[in-house]
Motif scaffolding. Structure first.
Motif, PDB file in Angstrom:
ATOM      1  N   LEU A 150       4.067   5.427   9.852  1.00 29.19           N
ATOM      2  CA  LEU A 150       4.385   6.811  10.160  1.00 29.19           C
ATOM      3  C   LEU A 150       5.885   7.029  10.342  1.00 29.19           C
ATOM      4  O   LEU A 150       6.448   8.015   9.849  1.00 29.19           O
ATOM      5  CB  LEU A 150       3.624   7.257  11.406  1.00 29.19           C
ATOM      6  N   LEU A 151       6.546   6.132  11.041  1.00 30.47           N
ATOM      7  CA  LEU A 151       7.977   6.321  11.290  1.00 30.47           C
ATOM      8  C   LEU A 151       8.773   6.301   9.993  1.00 30.47           C
ATOM      9  O   LEU A 151       9.625   7.164   9.757  1.00 30.47           O
ATOM     10  CB  LEU A 151       8.497   5.243  12.234  1.00 30.47           C
ATOM     11  N   LEU A 152       8.502   5.345   9.132  1.00 29.92           N
ATOM     12  CA  LEU A 152       9.279   5.240   7.898  1.00 29.92           C
ATOM     13  C   LEU A 152       8.979   6.392   6.945  1.00 29.92           C
ATOM     14  O   LEU A 152       9.873   6.879   6.253  1.00 29.92           O
ATOM     15  CB  LEU A 152       9.017   3.892   7.226  1.00 29.92           C
ATOM     16  N   ALA A 153       7.734   6.842   6.912  1.00 29.89           N
ATOM     17  CA  ALA A 153       7.418   8.019   6.093  1.00 29.89           C
ATOM     18  C   ALA A 153       8.173   9.243   6.604  1.00 29.89           C
ATOM     19  O   ALA A 153       8.677  10.052   5.815  1.00 29.89           O
ATOM     20  CB  ALA A 153       5.916   8.279   6.098  1.00 29.89           C
ATOM     21  N   ALA A 154       8.263   9.381   7.930  1.00 28.61           N
ATOM     22  CA  ALA A 154       8.968  10.521   8.508  1.00 28.61           C
ATOM     23  C   ALA A 154      10.472  10.426   8.264  1.00 28.61           C
ATOM     24  O   ALA A 154      11.123  11.431   7.948  1.00 28.61           O
ATOM     25  CB  ALA A 154       8.678  10.607  10.007  1.00 28.61           C
ATOM     26  N   LEU A 155      11.036   9.242   8.404  1.00 33.51           N
ATOM     27  CA  LEU A 155      12.472   9.078   8.159  1.00 33.51           C
ATOM     28  C   LEU A 155      12.817   9.322   6.694  1.00 33.51           C
ATOM     29  O   LEU A 155      13.887   9.850   6.381  1.00 33.51           O
ATOM     30  CB  LEU A 155      12.921   7.674   8.584  1.00 33.51           C
ATOM     31  N   ASP A 156      11.916   8.953   5.808  1.00 29.07           N
ATOM     32  CA  ASP A 156      12.125   9.245   4.389  1.00 29.07           C
ATOM     33  C   ASP A 156      12.052  10.753   4.146  1.00 29.07           C
ATOM     34  O   ASP A 156      12.786  11.281   3.301  1.00 29.07           O
ATOM     35  CB  ASP A 156      11.061   8.516   3.556  1.00 29.07           C
ATOM     36  N   ASP A 192      -8.207  16.729   8.170  1.00 24.30           N
ATOM     37  CA  ASP A 192      -7.740  16.028   6.983  1.00 24.30           C
ATOM     38  C   ASP A 192      -8.209  16.755   5.729  1.00 24.30           C
ATOM     39  O   ASP A 192      -8.828  17.828   5.796  1.00 24.30           O
ATOM     40  CB  ASP A 192      -8.181  14.557   6.990  1.00 24.30           C
ATOM     41  N   LEU A 193      -7.927  16.180   4.568  1.00 30.10           N
ATOM     42  CA  LEU A 193      -8.269  16.846   3.316  1.00 30.10           C
ATOM     43  C   LEU A 193      -9.773  17.005   3.127  1.00 30.10           C
ATOM     44  O   LEU A 193     -10.227  17.865   2.372  1.00 30.10           O
ATOM     45  CB  LEU A 193      -7.675  16.065   2.135  1.00 30.10           C
ATOM     46  N   GLY A 194     -10.542  16.184   3.827  1.00 31.38           N
ATOM     47  CA  GLY A 194     -11.995  16.303   3.758  1.00 31.38           C
ATOM     48  C   GLY A 194     -12.556  17.308   4.744  1.00 31.38           C
ATOM     49  O   GLY A 194     -13.776  17.452   4.838  1.00 31.38           O
ATOM     50  N   ARG A 238       0.855  -1.185   0.000  1.00 34.32           N
ATOM     51  CA  ARG A 238       0.000   0.000   0.000  1.00 34.32           C
ATOM     52  C   ARG A 238       0.895   1.241   0.000  1.00 34.32           C
ATOM     53  O   ARG A 238       1.870   1.312   0.742  1.00 34.32           O
ATOM     54  CB  ARG A 238      -0.902   0.004   1.242  1.00 34.32           C
ATOM     55  N   ALA A 239       0.567   2.212  -0.826  1.00 36.78           N
ATOM     56  CA  ALA A 239       1.317   3.456  -0.868  1.00 36.78           C
ATOM     57  C   ALA A 239       0.903   4.344   0.297  1.00 36.78           C
ATOM     58  O   ALA A 239      -0.273   4.387   0.686  1.00 36.78           O
ATOM     59  CB  ALA A 239       1.073   4.176  -2.189  1.00 36.78           C
ATOM     60  N   PHE A 240       1.894   5.068   0.861  1.00 30.77           N
ATOM     61  CA  PHE A 240       1.621   6.027   1.932  1.00 30.77           C
ATOM     62  C   PHE A 240       2.658   7.137   1.851  1.00 30.77           C
ATOM     63  O   PHE A 240       3.867   6.864   1.826  1.00 30.77           O
ATOM     64  CB  PHE A 240       1.682   5.354   3.305  1.00 30.77           C
ATOM     65  N   TRP A 241       2.192   8.380   1.813  1.00 30.11           N
ATOM     66  CA  TRP A 241       3.077   9.534   1.687  1.00 30.11           C
ATOM     67  C   TRP A 241       3.962   9.322   0.462  1.00 30.11           C
ATOM     68  O   TRP A 241       3.459   9.157  -0.642  1.00 30.11           O
ATOM     69  CB  TRP A 241       3.877   9.752   2.969  1.00 30.11           C
ATOM     70  N   SER A 260      -4.108   9.290   7.604  1.00 27.93           N
ATOM     71  CA  SER A 260      -2.966   9.365   8.518  1.00 27.93           C
ATOM     72  C   SER A 260      -1.868  10.282   7.995  1.00 27.93           C
ATOM     73  O   SER A 260      -0.982  10.691   8.769  1.00 27.93           O
ATOM     74  CB  SER A 260      -2.400   7.961   8.767  1.00 27.93           C
ATOM     75  N   GLU A 261      -1.898  10.606   6.708  1.00 26.56           N
ATOM     76  CA  GLU A 261      -0.905  11.540   6.175  1.00 26.56           C
ATOM     77  C   GLU A 261      -1.061  12.926   6.786  1.00 26.56           C
ATOM     78  O   GLU A 261      -0.140  13.751   6.726  1.00 26.56           O
ATOM     79  CB  GLU A 261      -1.018  11.606   4.653  1.00 26.56           C
ATOM     80  N   THR A 262      -2.222  13.195   7.403  1.00 25.82           N
ATOM     81  CA  THR A 262      -2.430  14.456   8.110  1.00 25.82           C
ATOM     82  C   THR A 262      -1.346  14.673   9.164  1.00 25.82           C
ATOM     83  O   THR A 262      -0.901  15.808   9.386  1.00 25.82           O
ATOM     84  CB  THR A 262      -3.818  14.470   8.781  1.00 25.82           C
ATOM     85  N   LEU A 263      -0.895  13.596   9.809  1.00 26.21           N
ATOM     86  CA  LEU A 263       0.125  13.718  10.851  1.00 26.21           C
ATOM     87  C   LEU A 263       1.462  14.147  10.250  1.00 26.21           C
ATOM     88  O   LEU A 263       2.170  14.985  10.823  1.00 26.21           O
ATOM     89  CB  LEU A 263       0.283  12.389  11.597  1.00 26.21           C
ATOM     90  N   ILE A 264       1.821  13.570   9.104  1.00 26.25           N
ATOM     91  CA  ILE A 264       3.085  13.916   8.470  1.00 26.25           C
ATOM     92  C   ILE A 264       3.028  15.352   7.939  1.00 26.25           C
ATOM     93  O   ILE A 264       3.990  16.115   8.045  1.00 26.25           O
ATOM     94  CB  ILE A 264       3.414  12.941   7.335  1.00 26.25           C
TER      95      ILE A 264
END
Length: 274
Positions: free
Chosen positions: A124-130, A262-264, A74-77, A94-98
């Motif tokens: 969340l952690l891996l998206a943030a580290l990226d 969020d976006l909505g 699944r794609a995320f961020w 959950s991308e709202t947090l990033i």
């Protein structure tokens, strides 16, 4: 020979009873059957016959199995995550947090240390580290199955040297302070209705938060203040109807939660600054 478009049209006619996004699901499943990405399926449709296995994939989806479990990712961020049974599927909400963290650290070098409580497959952690290549992080989860996905995702993304994952009970035994705390706790009330296949396939311990959905916020609220370094941010996901009830738990601990949408336009996260 059945064309890609005809196969998709026939699949869309089968899927509406089990999904709100029949066309998208059909495209993802057919691309998986061909062994290609969805973009390639749409931009350069294969001329080879539709794979025989596509029918089996549709049967699984019609039975309620999530698309992400069927295709295994699944794609995320800005990253792609391996997911499967035992791991909560990343949601765009959950991308709202990033996004909130990006705004908070926009004027500086970004966080150096990141904590992800309830790390799941490392979402969340891996998206943030990226997002912040100089940061390192710790992800904690109670599920061995979820942590196994997180470790594999970290390895595949080249983030393993900067990501540590361990089994734990929220913030117990965590004594360090962090620049960024990310958390997507279980927040679904026990009797709430969920989309098709969610309750049947995704891990209950990552979904349900007691009778009112707030059980884990009650445990987290007393911990957040001691976990944040000066200038730090905690971004904690909430249900769309929990803006006031969840915020009150943190306010009772002397914190000042702000609401992120969020976006909505729906309440989606509490933001707490150190």
């Amino acid at each position: 020979m059945k064309t890609v478009e005809r196969a998709l049209q026939e699949a869309v006619r089968r899927l509406p009873d089990c999904t709100d996004t029949p066309r998208l699901d059909a495209e993802l499943l057919l691309a998986h059957a061909y062994g290609i990405e969805r973009d390639e399926l749409l931009l350069r449709p294969p001329t080879a016959p539709v794979p025989a296995g596509f029918a089996d994939l549709l049967d699984r989806r019609c039975a309620g199995e999530p698309v992400a479990y069927i295709i295994g990712h699944r794609a995320f961020w800005n990253i792609e995550l391996e997911v499967g049974p035992g791991a909560l599927i990343p949601r765009p909400d959950s991308e709202t947090l990033i996004e909130a963290a990006c705004e908070h650290f926009a004027r500086g070098d970004g966080p150096e240390r990141i904590l992800d409580l309830g790390a799941g497959p490392g979402t969340l952690l891996l998206a943030a580290l990226d997002q912040w290549p100089r940061a390192t992080g710790l992800g904690i989860d109670s599920s061995e199955a979820a942590l196994a996905y997180a470790q594999r995702n970290a390895q595949r993304l080249g983030l393993a040297p900067r990501a540590q994952f361990r089994r734990g009970d929220w913030a117990k035994k965590v004594t360090e302070r962090f620049d960024l705390l990310l958390c997507n706790p279980p927040y679904v009330a026990e009797n709430a209705e969920l989309g098709p296949g969610v309750k049947e396939h995704e891990p209950a311990e990552a979904l349900f938060g007691g009778a009112d959905g707030l059980d884990d916020y009650r445990r987290l609220a007393p911990e957040v203040g001691r976990l944040l370094a000066p200038g730090g941010l905690a971004a904690i996901e909430i249900g769309y109807d929990q803006g006031e009830s969840a915020a009150a738990l943190f306010a009772a601990q002397g914190l000042e939660p702000m609401l992120a949408r969020d976006l909505g336009g729906r309440p989606r996260a509490l933001l707490i600054k150190a």
